[in-house]
Design a protein around this motif. Structure first.
Motif, PDB file in Angstrom:
ATOM      1  N   VAL A  23       0.839  -1.202   0.000  1.00  0.00           N
ATOM      2  CA  VAL A  23       0.000   0.000   0.000  1.00  0.00           C
ATOM      3  C   VAL A  23       0.872   1.250   0.000  1.00  0.00           C
ATOM      4  N   GLU A  24       0.455   2.233  -0.775  1.00  0.00           N
ATOM      5  CA  GLU A  24       1.128   3.524  -0.935  1.00  0.00           C
ATOM      6  C   GLU A  24       2.442   3.425  -1.725  1.00  0.00           C
ATOM      7  N   GLY A 145      -1.184   4.953 -10.393  1.00  0.00           N
ATOM      8  CA  GLY A 145      -0.506   3.665 -10.335  1.00  0.00           C
ATOM      9  C   GLY A 145      -0.104   3.210  -8.945  1.00  0.00           C
ATOM     10  N   THR A 146      -0.462   3.989  -7.926  1.00  0.00           N
ATOM     11  CA  THR A 146      -0.137   3.636  -6.542  1.00  0.00           C
ATOM     12  C   THR A 146      -1.216   2.718  -5.971  1.00  0.00           C
ATOM     13  N   LEU A 147      -0.817   1.739  -5.184  1.00  0.00           N
ATOM     14  CA  LEU A 147      -1.787   0.862  -4.551  1.00  0.00           C
ATOM     15  C   LEU A 147      -2.427   1.584  -3.369  1.00  0.00           C
ATOM     16  N   ALA A 148      -3.749   1.708  -3.403  1.00  0.00           N
ATOM     17  CA  ALA A 148      -4.484   2.428  -2.357  1.00  0.00           C
ATOM     18  C   ALA A 148      -5.065   1.499  -1.305  1.00  0.00           C
ATOM     19  N   GLU A 173     -15.619   1.752   0.374  1.00  0.00           N
ATOM     20  CA  GLU A 173     -15.037   2.890   1.097  1.00  0.00           C
ATOM     21  C   GLU A 173     -13.717   3.328   0.467  1.00  0.00           C
ATOM     22  N   ALA A 174     -12.917   2.365   0.055  1.00  0.00           N
ATOM     23  CA  ALA A 174     -11.631   2.695  -0.562  1.00  0.00           C
ATOM     24  C   ALA A 174     -11.838   3.449  -1.874  1.00  0.00           C
ATOM     25  N   LEU A 175     -12.794   3.013  -2.676  1.00  0.00           N
ATOM     26  CA  LEU A 175     -13.063   3.676  -3.948  1.00  0.00           C
ATOM     27  C   LEU A 175     -13.583   5.095  -3.723  1.00  0.00           C
ATOM     28  N   ALA A 176     -14.408   5.272  -2.704  1.00  0.00           N
ATOM     29  CA  ALA A 176     -14.930   6.608  -2.394  1.00  0.00           C
ATOM     30  C   ALA A 176     -13.799   7.544  -1.979  1.00  0.00           C
ATOM     31  N   GLU A 185      -8.599   5.157   4.796  1.00  0.00           N
ATOM     32  CA  GLU A 185      -8.371   5.001   6.237  1.00  0.00           C
ATOM     33  C   GLU A 185      -7.928   3.586   6.591  1.00  0.00           C
ATOM     34  N   LYS A 186      -8.671   2.603   6.118  1.00  0.00           N
ATOM     35  CA  LYS A 186      -8.305   1.199   6.373  1.00  0.00           C
ATOM     36  C   LYS A 186      -7.737   0.646   5.071  1.00  0.00           C
ATOM     37  N   ALA A 187      -6.472   0.968   4.833  1.00  0.00           N
ATOM     38  CA  ALA A 187      -5.856   0.675   3.538  1.00  0.00           C
ATOM     39  C   ALA A 187      -5.380  -0.761   3.396  1.00  0.00           C
TER      40      ALA A 187
END
Length: 200
Positions: A23-24, A145-148, A173-176, A185-187
C-alpha cells in the motif's frame, strides 16, 4: 534434483514476498491475457482507478458475494464512476476454480457479473506478484498507479450472505476515498475466503 528444487524455492520465497503489492507504493506492473484472448497490461490503464478481484466461482465465499448480487452491484457502481474492475482467476489447471476463457465468459453472463475483463492466470504469476491469498482478495489501484487498498471485500469473514448488510464495505469505502482524493483510512485489511488454488 529434488533437493536443488527445494533450495531454489526457499531462495525465491523472500523475493516473492518482497514483490507482493504494498500500500502507498507503485502497484506491481503486469501483462495478462483476458478471457477473450486479448493482452491487457496495467500500463494500458494508466490514469484510471483499477480494482483487482481474485475469484474462484466454486468457492463458498465467492458464491456469497455473487449469489447475493453484492459483487455485481459493486462492479456496476464502480463502472458507472469510470473505474476499471478486473477479475483475476489464478486457479491452476486441475484445481478448484480453474476455467478457460469461454467458461469464464459464460459464468459472468449467467451471474450478471460486470467486470471490464477477466484475466486468466493459470500459472499464478499475477497472483504471486500481488501476494493474493484468498478468493476474494481485493486490490484498489489509484490513477497514478499507486496501490491504495488491499485486503477483504468487507469486514465480516463468513460465507453467509446475510452478513453482507452488517459488514463494513472496505472496497466501496476505498473507492470513495480515492475518488475524493483522500487517503484510504483502512488501507490494508485481512483478506478472507478460500485459499488461491495455485499449482503445487
Amino acid at each position: 534434483m529434488m533437493i536443488r528444487r527445494t533450495l531454489l524455492a526457499l531462495l525465491l520465497a523472500p523475493a516473492l514476498a518482497q514483490a507482493a503489492a504494498t500500500v502507498e507504493a507503485p502497484a506491481p506492473t503486469f501483462s495478462a491475457t483476458t478471457a477473450e484472448g486479448k493482452p491487457l497490461s496495467l500500463a494500458d490503464l494508466k490514469g484510471k482507478t483499477v480494482v483487482l478481484e481474485w475469484t474462484n466461482h466454486d468457492c463458498p465465499y465467492v458464491k456469497k458475494h455473487y449469489s447475493s448480487g453484492n459483487m455485481q452491484s459493486q462492479q456496476k457502481d464502480a463502472a458507472a464512476q469510470g473505474v476499471v474492475w478486473l477479475q483475476v482467476v489464478s486457479s491452476a489447471p486441475g484445481q478448484q476454480g480453474h476455467v478457460d476463457g469461454a467458461t469464464a465468459r459464460k459464468l459472468n453472463s449467467e451471474r450478471g457479473a460486470a467486470p471490464m475483463a477477466t484475466l486468466l492466470d493459470p500459472k499464478g504469476e499475477l497472483g504471486k506478484l500481488y501476494g493474493a491469498q484468498t478468493t476474494p482478495h481485493m486490490y484498489v489501484i489509484k490513477p497514478d498507479g499507486t496501490l491504495a487498498y488491499k485486503g477483504g471485500i468487507d469486514s465480516i469473514a463468513t460465507a453467509d450472505k446475510a452478513d453482507i448488510a452488517k459488514a463494513e464495505p472496505y472496497v466501496t469505502e476505498a473507492l470513495a476515498a480515492v475518488a475524493a482524493g483522500r487517503k484510504v483510512e483502512k488501507a490494508s485489511t485481512r483478506p478472507y475466503g478460500c485459499s488461491v488454488k495455485y499449482a503445487s
